[in-house]
Design a protein around this motif. Structure first.
Motif, PDB file in Angstrom:
ATOM      1  N   GLN A  54      19.864 -14.326  -5.052  1.00  0.00           N
ATOM      2  CA  GLN A  54      19.673 -15.777  -4.924  1.00  0.00           C
ATOM      3  C   GLN A  54      19.123 -16.054  -3.529  1.00  0.00           C
ATOM      4  N   SER A  55      17.851 -16.405  -3.467  1.00  0.00           N
ATOM      5  CA  SER A  55      17.218 -16.576  -2.156  1.00  0.00           C
ATOM      6  C   SER A  55      17.107 -18.039  -1.766  1.00  0.00           C
ATOM      7  N   THR A  56      17.748 -18.926  -2.545  1.00  0.00           N
ATOM      8  CA  THR A  56      17.700 -20.365  -2.277  1.00  0.00           C
ATOM      9  C   THR A  56      18.158 -20.703  -0.859  1.00  0.00           C
ATOM     10  N   ILE A  57      19.188 -20.003  -0.409  1.00  0.00           N
ATOM     11  CA  ILE A  57      19.795 -20.372   0.871  1.00  0.00           C
ATOM     12  C   ILE A  57      19.637 -19.282   1.916  1.00  0.00           C
ATOM     13  N   GLU A  58      19.734 -19.698   3.173  1.00  0.00           N
ATOM     14  CA  GLU A  58      19.858 -18.734   4.252  1.00  0.00           C
ATOM     15  C   GLU A  58      21.205 -18.976   4.894  1.00  0.00           C
ATOM     16  N   MET A  59      21.946 -17.911   5.142  1.00  0.00           N
ATOM     17  CA  MET A  59      23.242 -18.086   5.794  1.00  0.00           C
ATOM     18  C   MET A  59      23.056 -18.025   7.301  1.00  0.00           C
ATOM     19  N   SER A  60      23.950 -18.694   8.043  1.00  0.00           N
ATOM     20  CA  SER A  60      23.824 -18.699   9.500  1.00  0.00           C
ATOM     21  C   SER A  60      24.280 -17.364  10.093  1.00  0.00           C
ATOM     22  N   ASP A  61      24.946 -16.560   9.284  1.00  0.00           N
ATOM     23  CA  ASP A  61      25.438 -15.256   9.712  1.00  0.00           C
ATOM     24  C   ASP A  61      24.268 -14.245   9.720  1.00  0.00           C
ATOM     25  N   ALA A  62      23.747 -13.966  10.928  1.00  0.00           N
ATOM     26  CA  ALA A  62      22.565 -13.106  11.058  1.00  0.00           C
ATOM     27  C   ALA A  62      22.813 -11.716  10.492  1.00  0.00           C
ATOM     28  N   ASP A  63      24.041 -11.255  10.663  1.00  0.00           N
ATOM     29  CA  ASP A  63      24.444  -9.949  10.173  1.00  0.00           C
ATOM     30  C   ASP A  63      24.259  -9.865   8.652  1.00  0.00           C
ATOM     31  N   MET A  65      22.335 -11.839   6.773  1.00  0.00           N
ATOM     32  CA  MET A  65      20.924 -11.970   6.420  1.00  0.00           C
ATOM     33  C   MET A  65      20.220 -10.617   6.574  1.00  0.00           C
ATOM     34  N   LYS A  66      20.605  -9.862   7.626  1.00  0.00           N
ATOM     35  CA  LYS A  66      19.991  -8.566   7.870  1.00  0.00           C
ATOM     36  C   LYS A  66      20.379  -7.564   6.768  1.00  0.00           C
ATOM     37  N   LEU A  67      21.662  -7.562   6.444  1.00  0.00           N
ATOM     38  CA  LEU A  67      22.144  -6.655   5.398  1.00  0.00           C
ATOM     39  C   LEU A  67      21.465  -6.917   4.054  1.00  0.00           C
ATOM     40  N   ASN A  68      21.074  -8.170   3.833  1.00  0.00           N
ATOM     41  CA  ASN A  68      20.538  -8.554   2.525  1.00  0.00           C
ATOM     42  C   ASN A  68      19.033  -8.795   2.528  1.00  0.00           C
ATOM     43  N   ALA A  69      18.388  -8.460   3.662  1.00  0.00           N
ATOM     44  CA  ALA A  69      16.969  -8.794   3.825  1.00  0.00           C
ATOM     45  C   ALA A  69      16.100  -8.231   2.704  1.00  0.00           C
ATOM     46  N   ASP A  70      16.310  -6.959   2.354  1.00  0.00           N
ATOM     47  CA  ASP A  70      15.427  -6.425   1.320  1.00  0.00           C
ATOM     48  C   ASP A  70      16.179  -6.026   0.054  1.00  0.00           C
ATOM     49  N   ASN A  71      17.045  -6.909  -0.374  1.00  0.00           N
ATOM     50  CA  ASN A  71      17.735  -6.693  -1.642  1.00  0.00           C
ATOM     51  C   ASN A  71      16.740  -6.624  -2.784  1.00  0.00           C
ATOM     52  N   LYS A  72      16.984  -5.687  -3.679  1.00  0.00           N
ATOM     53  CA  LYS A  72      16.173  -5.627  -4.898  1.00  0.00           C
ATOM     54  C   LYS A  72      16.973  -6.261  -6.034  1.00  0.00           C
ATOM     55  N   ALA A  73      16.314  -6.430  -7.156  1.00  0.00           N
ATOM     56  CA  ALA A  73      17.038  -6.886  -8.338  1.00  0.00           C
ATOM     57  C   ALA A  73      17.775  -5.684  -8.924  1.00  0.00           C
ATOM     58  N   LYS A  74      18.752  -5.947  -9.770  1.00  0.00           N
ATOM     59  CA  LYS A  74      19.575  -4.875 -10.324  1.00  0.00           C
ATOM     60  C   LYS A  74      19.710  -5.081 -11.823  1.00  0.00           C
ATOM     61  N   ASN A  75      19.544  -4.001 -12.588  1.00  0.00           N
ATOM     62  CA  ASN A  75      19.785  -4.111 -14.018  1.00  0.00           C
ATOM     63  C   ASN A  75      21.269  -4.036 -14.315  1.00  0.00           C
ATOM     64  N   TYR A 343      22.941 -27.097   1.000  1.00  0.00           N
ATOM     65  CA  TYR A 343      23.944 -26.352   1.765  1.00  0.00           C
ATOM     66  C   TYR A 343      23.312 -25.305   2.660  1.00  0.00           C
ATOM     67  N   ASN A 344      22.000 -25.397   2.795  1.00  0.00           N
ATOM     68  CA  ASN A 344      21.294 -24.469   3.667  1.00  0.00           C
ATOM     69  C   ASN A 344      21.756 -24.686   5.106  1.00  0.00           C
ATOM     70  N   THR A 345      22.283 -23.654   5.715  1.00  0.00           N
ATOM     71  CA  THR A 345      22.817 -23.809   7.068  1.00  0.00           C
ATOM     72  C   THR A 345      21.725 -23.936   8.111  1.00  0.00           C
ATOM     73  N   THR A 346      20.473 -23.665   7.705  1.00  0.00           N
ATOM     74  CA  THR A 346      19.370 -23.846   8.647  1.00  0.00           C
ATOM     75  C   THR A 346      18.724 -25.223   8.449  1.00  0.00           C
TER      76      THR A 346
END
Ligand code: HEC
Length: 392
Positions: A54-63, A65-75, A343-346
């Motif tokens: 779900q890329s609708t939002i960006e969290m203010s927690d940089a950590d 965002m970094k961990l999830n930057a290149d998430n792929k989809a999953k079957n 609810y986008n923190t940015t």
């Protein structure tokens, strides 16, 4: 194999040929308490449904965002069974690490899964936990360690003053053993929601479900069974939509940070089709891309297009993965029909996503009802291509 993929990709450029997702329900008996390992599952055909970040939002927690930057989809491998009174789903998904949340105030996040059912059947609710006037019932199960809540919400450990630990060492050990005995590892919740942050926990048994999850050799298996008909739901008259989500504790997934399926049509025997709600039409993707660039890029970021600042509007990079076509059309021609909560923190105070007048939310996105039928169809076909690839 390679040629086949190339063909599919090039066809994809002409039009979206994706049929809408559907789950065929197997026929079972006495499912009220069906478990993970029940024999009845063996004869049911499993279907793969892709879940998108779900890329609708960006969290203010940089950590995060970094961990999830290149998430792929999953079957996610899903089986479904009904006995006419209950509906049961069995989900199986890969997760390289078993993450278990220890205690309720822990900073470690647990893996988990959720299933949501719509309370209205003529329109699709917003995929992120429903929307105003289109409530959903959400069932959530998380992997938690053993916790004991002697007075409702505090762990018993917190009630022993740690500075007195030496004096109480023997007592403390006794306490710990008792907690281990009395506590349970089951974190299960049911909510009624009209949009993210509007969730109300249902504490009575009106929407009761049985959920379980188990980790084995790199895979989670989760089961849920509940009644088709209840105080808030009536899914007993035919086919109905359902949507799923999974959280990865290792990536500090929580709240809106998750992998999400689109609304999937659950096909029961002799059920009435949800045709217009679930169908996907073909369109000219290339032309749709142009329509998008001309009309939408001033506000929305999507894929590599970042003309607008990230606080202007939801990021649409994965919208084609978790949004259904009827929802996309509605979002374009009548943005206020479903308003994505801001609810986008940015978020920027000068560019709210909606305004509120006498309790009614109106989207700040202008309606694009003036688009001609072809442009709209092509635009939607292009939006359906906006999604990351599925991880192998
Ligand atoms: C003036 C800025 C603006 C423009 C231009 C704009 N939008 Fe939006 N859009 C928004 C805002 C703000 C929201 C969030 C509020 C809402 O749900 O309407 C939104 C929401 C959406 C959503 C729902 C997203 C979700 O996560 O469910 C979709 C889909 C969408 N827009 C598509 C489009 C398309 C396609 C165009 C071009 C035809 C477009 N928008 C043009 C501002 C804009």
């Amino acid at each position: 194999m390679r040629t086949l993929r190339t063909i599919i990709l090039s066809l994809g450029m002409v039009g979206s040929l994706m049929a809408s997702e559907a789950l065929i329900v197997g026929k079972g008996t006495n499912l009220a308490k069906i478990g993970l390992d029940a024999k009845a599952w063996e004869s049911v055909k499993a279907q793969n449904i892709a879940f998108y970040p779900q890329s609708t939002i960006e969290m203010s927690d940089a950590d995060v965002m970094k961990l999830n930057a290149d998430n792929k989809a999953k079957n996610v491998n899903i089986k479904s069974l009904s006995d006419g009174e209950n509906i049961a789903f069995l989900l199986k998904w890969q997760d390289g690490t078993k993450s278990v949340q220890e205690g309720y105030s822990s900073t470690a996040y647990g893996d988990g899964f959720a299933v949501q059912f719509p309370t209205v059947l003529d329109k699709l609710p917003y995929i992120g936990m429903g929307s105003e006037g289109r409530a959903v019932v959400v069932h959530l199960q998380k992997a938690t360690g053993k916790t004991y809540e002697p007075n409702g919400n505090k762990d018993v450990f917190h009630q022993v003053n740690s500075s007195n630990q030496n004096a109480f060492e023997a007592n403390l050990k006794k306490y710990k053993d008792e907690v281990a005995q009395a506590g349970n590892g089951d974190y299960q919740r049911v909510y009624l929601a009209e949009g993210f942050r509007s969730t109300t926990q249902i504490r009575d048994n009106s929407e009761e479900s049985m959920m379980e999850m188990k980790y084995d050799k790199g895979f989670w298996t989760g089961v849920i069974v509940r009644k088709l008909k209840s105080t808030n739901l009536d899914l007993s008259s035919g086919n109905f939509p359902v949507a799923f989500a999974v959280w990865d504790g290792e990536k500090k997934n929580r709240d809106g940070m998750k992998l999400l399926s689109p609304w999937v049509e659950v096909k029961v025997q002799n059920g009435k089709n949800l045709a217009t709600l679930m169908e996907t039409k073909e369109g000219d993707v290339k032309n749709g891309e142009t329509v998008m660039m001309e009309n939408c890029a001033a506000c929305h970021q999507y894929k590599e297009v970042k003309n607008a600042p990230n606080y202007m509007a939801p990021n649409l990079s994965n919208i084609g993965g978790y949004a259904n076509e009827s929802y996309l059309i509605e979002s374009i021609i009548d943005p206020s029909a479903v308003v994505v909560p801001g609810y986008n923190t940015t978020a920027h105070p000068n560019f709210p996503w909606y305004t509120v007048d006498k309790g009614v939310r109106s989207s700040t996105m202008p309606p694009f009802s003036h688009l001609d039928a072809k442009s709209l169809k092509d635009l939607v076909a292009y939006l359906k291509t906006l999604k990351v690839e599925v991880s192998k």
